[in-house]
Design an enzyme around this catalytic site. Structure first.
Site, mmCIF file in Angstrom:
data_model
loop_
_atom_site.group_PDB
_atom_site.id
_atom_site.type_symbol
_atom_site.label_atom_id
_atom_site.label_comp_id
_atom_site.label_asym_id
_atom_site.label_seq_id
_atom_site.Cartn_x
_atom_site.Cartn_y
_atom_site.Cartn_z
ATOM 1 N N LYS A 130 0.833 -1.218 0.000
ATOM 2 C CA LYS A 130 0.000 0.000 0.000
ATOM 3 C C LYS A 130 0.858 1.255 0.000
ATOM 4 C CE LYS A 130 -4.240 -1.842 1.999
ATOM 5 N NZ LYS A 130 -5.117 -1.879 3.172
ATOM 6 N N LYS A 188 -5.524 -10.861 -6.470
ATOM 7 C CA LYS A 188 -6.553 -11.098 -5.452
ATOM 8 C C LYS A 188 -7.753 -10.184 -5.698
ATOM 9 C CE LYS A 188 -6.320 -9.045 -1.517
ATOM 10 N NZ LYS A 188 -6.055 -8.499 -0.177
ATOM 11 N N LYS A 241 -11.765 -5.148 -2.462
ATOM 12 C CA LYS A 241 -12.761 -4.069 -2.420
ATOM 13 C C LYS A 241 -12.209 -2.818 -3.085
ATOM 14 C CE LYS A 241 -14.282 -5.240 2.206
ATOM 15 N NZ LYS A 241 -13.182 -4.963 3.127
#
Ligand code: TYM
Length: 334
Positions: free
Chosen positions: A114, A197, A200
């Site tokens: 991230k 993967k 969301k």
């Protein structure tokens, strides 16, 4: 006899959960809640590590809670609550941060991914200490097992390390939890990009199956899922990631074995297979969606259920926090 404890949670980071959350976590939670004293939180403090519109965050928090209940989590049996309603989480996170190594936190792969994506200026300290707050969530409840998808395994390992470190430094305080990961469904992949993967926060919506999508939209996404040119419905994760991912979803939602599904579709094309899967997905999600929308139509009642459950969570969490404060030497307020 007291039941062993279970703890898990999800971030309210979107309007809807996606099928990876459902298969990788929620289905396990539903099954395990009978045999365990289960705690399920909507981790809104964690969600603050990404930019949020305040009104939307509140709405996503309710929507996430409603989806837990709609998917079969029983708020009278399991303790289903909102993380920020229980003050002890943030307080224990502070204490744990004082025994967490800087390098140790920096090795968390989710943080590395991230922070690389956001750049160092947009990467907050909160994102860095995210796994410490997750450890606090788990350790407050003297948890035995933590059912999660594969991507959370490293965070649960860190939680174990912190529990052991605290116990050896200050004396036995925390139960050391075990991650529980259902190997065959631990990672559901994006329908358009089946080596990544499903998430969301995916860039494109076409590869994500949302629990609250209109059934016709879900069906369309399944029909358009990326496959390959071979044309045979066969599991081979390396050579056929798209078809293999669809087979895993099919098997998870029906409780059938993959070879039986391969047999059923032997000699038939991907069109038939996808149609079959679309029916399975719509059949599974339809009732969950309807129930979630019903619950969301009465937010006052939902808030009341969450408040009752938060009070239950408070009791357990406060007892652990008080013991921790004593152990580390904070002066008791009289
Ligand atoms: P979150 O909100 O990203 O995901 C919630 C759960 O869904 C699983 N999951 C998946 N499983 C299979 N395939 C996928 N594509 C997929 N995507 C998500 C996740 O592994 C997770 O189990 N840090 C956590 C939330 C958290 C937590 C906790 C979990 C906070 N405190 C304490 C357990 C215990 C998270 O971001 O999950």
């Amino acid at each position: 006899m007291t039941k062993p404890r279970l703890y898990s949670g999800m971030q309210p980071s979107a309007d809807s959960l996606q099928i990876g959350n459902y298969i990788g976590a929620l289905m396990q939670w539903r099954d395990l809640q009978q045999a365990y004293d289960a705690y399920f939180s909507v981790v809104d403090l964690h969600a603050l590590t990404q930019p949020n519109d305040p009104a939307e965050l509140r709405q996503k928090t309710r929507r996430t809670a409603a989806q837990y209940i709609a998917a079969g989590i029983e708020p009278s049996r399991s303790t289903l609550y909102v993380q920020s309603h229980v003050r002890a989480h943030a307080e224990l996170a502070w204490i744990l941060s004082t025994i967490t190594g800087f390098g140790e936190a920096g090795r968390m792969t989710q943080f590395k991914d991230k922070s690389q994506r956001y750049g160092s200026d947009a990467t907050s300290v909160g994102l860095f200490t995210y796994p410490v707050l997750m450890a606090a969530d788990i350790l407050l409840y003297q948890t035995d097992i933590v059912p999660v998808g594969d991507d959370q395994k490293q965070h649960v390992e860190l939680t174990r390390d912190l529990a052991e470190r605290f116990n050896s430094r200050y004396g036995d305080t925390f139960r050391v939890p075990m991650p529980v990961i259902q190997q065959d469904t631990a990672r559901i992949y994006d329908l358009q990009n089946p080596t990544a993967k499903m998430s969301k926060s995916a860039e494109s919506d076409a590869g994500v199956l949302w629990l609250l999508d209109d059934p016709s939209v879900s069906a369309k996404k399944v029909m358009r899922a990326v496959t390959d040119s071979e044309g045979s419905v066969r599991y081979d994760r390396e050579a056929k990631p798209g078809v293999s991912n669809l087979l895993v979803i099919y098997a998870a939602l029906t409780g059938r074995q993959i070879p039986a599904i391969e047999d059923e579709y032997a000699g038939r094309g991907y069109g038939d297979f996808k149609k079959g899967l679309a029916e399975v997905v719509v059949g599974e999600f339809g009732p969950v969606r309807e129930r979630a929308l019903e619950l969301l139509a009465d937010p006052a009642e939902l808030d009341r259920v969450l408040a009752t459950n938060a009070a239950r969570a408070d009791e357990v969490a406060d007892a652990t926090l008080a013991a921790v404060y004593d152990k580390v030497g904070l002066l008791r307020r009289v």
